[in-house]
Design an enzyme around this catalytic site. Structure first.
Site, PDB file in Angstrom:
ATOM      1  CG  HIS A   7      -9.577  10.811  12.778  1.00  0.00           C
ATOM      2  ND1 HIS A   7      -9.968  12.128  12.787  1.00  0.00           N
ATOM      3  CD2 HIS A   7      -8.223  10.842  12.774  1.00  0.00           C
ATOM      4  CE1 HIS A   7      -8.904  12.905  12.769  1.00  0.00           C
ATOM      5  NE2 HIS A   7      -7.825  12.156  12.785  1.00  0.00           N
TER       6      HIS A   7
ATOM      7  CG  ASN B 215      -7.147  17.040  11.984  1.00  0.00           C
ATOM      8  OD1 ASN B 215      -7.972  16.126  11.869  1.00  0.00           O
ATOM      9  ND2 ASN B 215      -5.896  16.825  12.330  1.00  0.00           N
TER      10      ASN B 215
HETATM   11  C1  HEM Z   1      -7.793   8.808   9.799  1.00  0.00           C
HETATM   12  C2  HEM Z   1      -3.064   7.766   9.628  1.00  0.00           C
HETATM   13  C3  HEM Z   1      -1.993  12.452  10.189  1.00  0.00           C
HETATM   14  C4  HEM Z   1      -6.663  13.527   9.585  1.00  0.00           C
HETATM   15  C5  HEM Z   1      -6.597   8.124   9.754  1.00  0.00           C
HETATM   16  C6  HEM Z   1      -6.474   6.706   9.620  1.00  0.00           C
HETATM   17  C7  HEM Z   1      -5.157   6.426   9.559  1.00  0.00           C
HETATM   18  C8  HEM Z   1      -4.437   7.650   9.682  1.00  0.00           C
HETATM   19  C9  HEM Z   1      -4.525   5.042   9.380  1.00  0.00           C
HETATM   20  C10 HEM Z   1      -7.643   5.729   9.557  1.00  0.00           C
HETATM   21  C11 HEM Z   1      -8.084   5.604   8.119  1.00  0.00           C
HETATM   22  C12 HEM Z   1      -9.238   4.669   7.940  1.00  0.00           C
HETATM   23  O1  HEM Z   1      -9.228   3.577   8.516  1.00  0.00           O
HETATM   24  O2  HEM Z   1     -10.175   5.025   7.171  1.00  0.00           O
HETATM   25  C13 HEM Z   1      -2.359   8.950   9.738  1.00  0.00           C
HETATM   26  C14 HEM Z   1      -0.920   9.073   9.664  1.00  0.00           C
HETATM   27  C15 HEM Z   1      -0.613  10.395   9.845  1.00  0.00           C
HETATM   28  C16 HEM Z   1      -1.882  11.096  10.005  1.00  0.00           C
HETATM   29  C17 HEM Z   1       0.045   7.910   9.437  1.00  0.00           C
HETATM   30  C18 HEM Z   1       0.708  11.100   9.876  1.00  0.00           C
HETATM   31  C19 HEM Z   1       1.841  10.580   9.443  1.00  0.00           C
HETATM   32  C20 HEM Z   1      -3.155  13.156  10.022  1.00  0.00           C
HETATM   33  C21 HEM Z   1      -3.238  14.589   9.864  1.00  0.00           C
HETATM   34  C22 HEM Z   1      -4.553  14.887   9.685  1.00  0.00           C
HETATM   35  C23 HEM Z   1      -5.298  13.638   9.731  1.00  0.00           C
HETATM   36  C24 HEM Z   1      -2.046  15.537   9.867  1.00  0.00           C
HETATM   37  C25 HEM Z   1      -5.200  16.212   9.447  1.00  0.00           C
HETATM   38  C26 HEM Z   1      -4.589  17.226   8.880  1.00  0.00           C
HETATM   39  C27 HEM Z   1      -7.354  12.337   9.590  1.00  0.00           C
HETATM   40  C28 HEM Z   1      -8.796  12.259   9.467  1.00  0.00           C
HETATM   41  C29 HEM Z   1      -9.124  10.901   9.534  1.00  0.00           C
HETATM   42  C30 HEM Z   1      -7.885  10.171   9.702  1.00  0.00           C
HETATM   43  C31 HEM Z   1      -9.765  13.415   9.301  1.00  0.00           C
HETATM   44  C32 HEM Z   1     -10.522  10.304   9.462  1.00  0.00           C
HETATM   45  C33 HEM Z   1     -10.977  10.215   8.026  1.00  0.00           C
HETATM   46  C34 HEM Z   1     -12.406   9.733   7.963  1.00  0.00           C
HETATM   47  O3  HEM Z   1     -13.297  10.518   8.342  1.00  0.00           O
HETATM   48  O4  HEM Z   1     -12.614   8.580   7.594  1.00  0.00           O
HETATM   49  N1  HEM Z   1      -5.344   8.685   9.815  1.00  0.00           N
HETATM   50  N2  HEM Z   1      -2.892  10.181   9.947  1.00  0.00           N
HETATM   51  N3  HEM Z   1      -4.425  12.610   9.947  1.00  0.00           N
HETATM   52  N4  HEM Z   1      -6.839  11.075   9.728  1.00  0.00           N
HETATM   53 FE1  HEM Z   1      -4.892  10.640   9.830  1.00  0.00          FE
END
Ligand code: HEM
Ligand code: NDP
Length: 489
Positions: free
Chosen positions: A53, A126
């Site tokens: 993202h 999402n």
């Molecule tokens: C961003 C991990 C599943 C939505 C991120 C980031 C990590 C991460 C490390 C970066 C965070 C940052 O640096 O600020 C994971 C892991 C998951 C997972 C380990 C599953 C085990 C999901 C799922 C969704 C999701 C299922 C949605 C339902 C997002 C979104 C961002 C993000 C929207 C961006 C947030 C922003 O706008 O700063 N994710 N994620 N992720 N993830 Fe996940």
């Protein structure tokens, strides 16, 4: 009066055009501290991009409660109809890097931070109600298939389809990704979903399971792959232009926040596991209940400070809202704050964009870049328990009701007895119309270009289990695409 330019130490700068040199032709003197400060700061302008993202667009807004749901939750944000809460939203693509083009087919992130009067509540969702994997063990593997091949440094369709065809739980989400909804025209024209099952608890300590839905009030609108390519040919920043522009013009986008609510004990009776992130709850079983309106109405003043440094985390929850047994959610509760400490630093939550808009009292101490003093309520209170009446104390009235759980510790096979096909079938057979299905087949055929036949056949085997017509449609689209390419040669 003009504003006087200074060093970061506040001393006036007399000349910001010419370096300090020995004679007009140089060389530069080491004592030109102002030049050194400028170059050193430039070298530190980048922080690590989000590991997923990375490319995003954000704005501030307001949430207004329109319907009373206090029978389900004691969360103060929902306390009264008409109550308003400030918020920050960030939309994103998943796979592309910081400079990626906005109009690429991908899932879109939909993250909202509500600055409630009992702390920050983040919904980090999402534009899809489900996800590709249901066990967090597989998240890093899945993301590797979306990123670049270690040798070629190119994205690899083979890796994507190899993984998906070996992970049948992914094909429900793949169906959404390859449908019209995989390429929204603007961030305003898509829904957002909390995706996971979370929990609510009310003032009597009753627990409910809950899913969050943000329904676009601008209407859905999408591009085809060809239209997306044409937009990228004109601009790689189409989402930023659209979101920033519409808010700058005073045309504020809105979403209706709705919830699906499941009584706690229903979870033992549903034919599907309600904590499985690859499953929705059918609307006919758990209808949407309107809760309020989210409006975006203010652009950030500084993109880096307020959007790049924004830190959203599923671990940010408030009394009245809790987690669920969803394995994926459990892993995310750890992963995000860990990512923020690495990406932004120890005190990322004290940065203005992340700082709660309510009093903050804790006993964390010192650390790199600590720019705040004691937050414990009293200067002598740097440990707890203490006998200082004015110091911050725990508040048992905010405790979550106990959660009934049981089970033997083991690594359970999450595929055993799990139906990966019926919900994707409902989407393909019932929700989509003929035109939408044809575009779905075409998008999958394009996405499969160049992958080994063995992998394509393995994927088609799963599509056939969703619906024979689905696999046949993809086969026909692949044949048409192949014929088209031959004719073009
Ligand atoms: C961003 C991990 C599943 C939505 C991120 C980031 C990590 C991460 C490390 C970066 C965070 C940052 O640096 O600020 C994971 C892991 C998951 C997972 C380990 C599953 C085990 C999901 C799922 C969704 C999701 C299922 C949605 C339902 C997002 C979104 C961002 C993000 C929207 C961006 C947030 C922003 O706008 O700063 N994710 N994620 N992720 N993830 Fe996940
Ligand atoms: P419903 O007929 O009550 O709802 C269908 C849902 O599908 C609507 O929420 C609609 O969103 C959404 N939708 C329409 N086209 C697409 C698409 N191309 N990609 C993703 N979502 C789309 O059906 P059910 O509740 O019985 O669910 C049937 C199937 O619909 C599910 O198996 C799932 O695949 C999909 N779905 C279900 C959701 C749910 O929470 N129940 C949420 C989203 C999808 P909108 O109303 O905004 O047009």
């Amino acid at each position: 009066m003009t504003t006087r330019l200074t060093t970061t130490g506040g001393a006036p700068i007399a000349d910001n055009q010419n370096t300090l040199t020995a004679g007009p032709r140089g060389p530069v003197l080491l004592e030109d501290y102002q030049l050194i400060e400028k170059l050193a700061h430039q070298n530190r302008e980048r922080i690590p991009e989000r590991v997923v993202h990375a490319k995003g667009w954000g704005a501030y807004g307001t949430f207004t409660v329109t319907n009373d749901i206090t029978r389900y939750t004691r969360a103060s944000i929902f306390a009264d109809v008409g109550k308003k809460t400030e918020l920050l939203a960030r939309f994103s693509t998943v796979a592309g890097e910081l400079g990626a083009a906005d109009h690429e087919r991908d899932v879109r992130g939909f993250a909202v931070k509500f600055y409630t009067d009992e702390g920050n509540w983040d919904v980090v969702g999402n534009n899809t109600p489900i996800f590709f994997v249901r066990d967090p063990y597989k998240f890093p593997d899945f993301i590797h298939t979306q990123k670049r091949h270690p040798k070629s440094n190119l994205r690899s369709a083979t890796a994507m389809w190899d993984f998906w065809s070996l992970s049948p739980e992914a094909l429900h989400q793949v169906t959404i990704l390859m449908s019209d909804r995989g390429l929204p025209r603007t961030p305003m024209q898509m829904n957002g979903y909390g995706s996971h099952t979370y929990s609510f608890w009310n003032k009597d300590g009753e627990r409910f399971w809950v899913k969050f839905h943000f329904k676009t009030m601008q209407g859905h609108s999408h591009y085809t792959n060809r239209e997306g390519e044409a937009v990228i040919g004109r601009t790689r920043e189409g989402y930023q232009e659209a979101l920033f522009g519409t808010i700058e013009n005073g045309d504020f986008p809105k979403w209706k926040l709705c919830v699906q609510v499941m009584p706690e004990l229903d979870a033992e009776q549903t034919p599907y596991n309600p904590f499985d992130l690859t499953k929705i709850w059918p609307h006919s079983d758990y209808p949407l209940i309107e809760v309020g309106i989210m409006e975006l109405n203010r652009n950030p003043e500084n993109y880096f400070a307020e959007i790049e440094q924004a830190a959203f985390s599923p671990s940010n929850k408030v009394p009245g809202i809790g987690y669920s047994p969803d394995k994926m959610l459990q892993a995310r509760v750890f992963s995000y704050a860990d990512a923020h400490r690495y990406r932004l630093g120890t005190h990322y939550e004290a940065l203005p964009v992340n700082a709660p808009r309510c009093p903050v009292h804790h006993y964390h101490k010192d650390g790199q870049m600590n720019f705040f003093g004691q937050r414990t309520g009293h200067l002598d209170a740097y440990y707890e328990p203490n006998s200082i009446p004015a110091s911050a104390k725990e508040d048992p009235s905010t405790a979550e009701p106990p959660l009934r759980i049981s089970g033997d510790a083991a690594r359970y096979n999450h595929r055993e007895g799990n139906d990966d096909y019926s919900q994707a079938r409902a989407l393909h057979d019932r929700v989509m119309n003929d035109d939408e299905r044809q575009r779905l087949y075409g998008n999958i055929a394009e996405a499969m270009q160049g992958i080994p036949e063995e992998i394509a056949e393995r994927a088609l085997g799963h599509f056939a289990l969703i619906s024979p017509a689905y696999a046949d449609g993809i086969r026909a689209a692949r044949a048409a695409l192949g014929a088209g390419l031959q004719a073009a040669e």
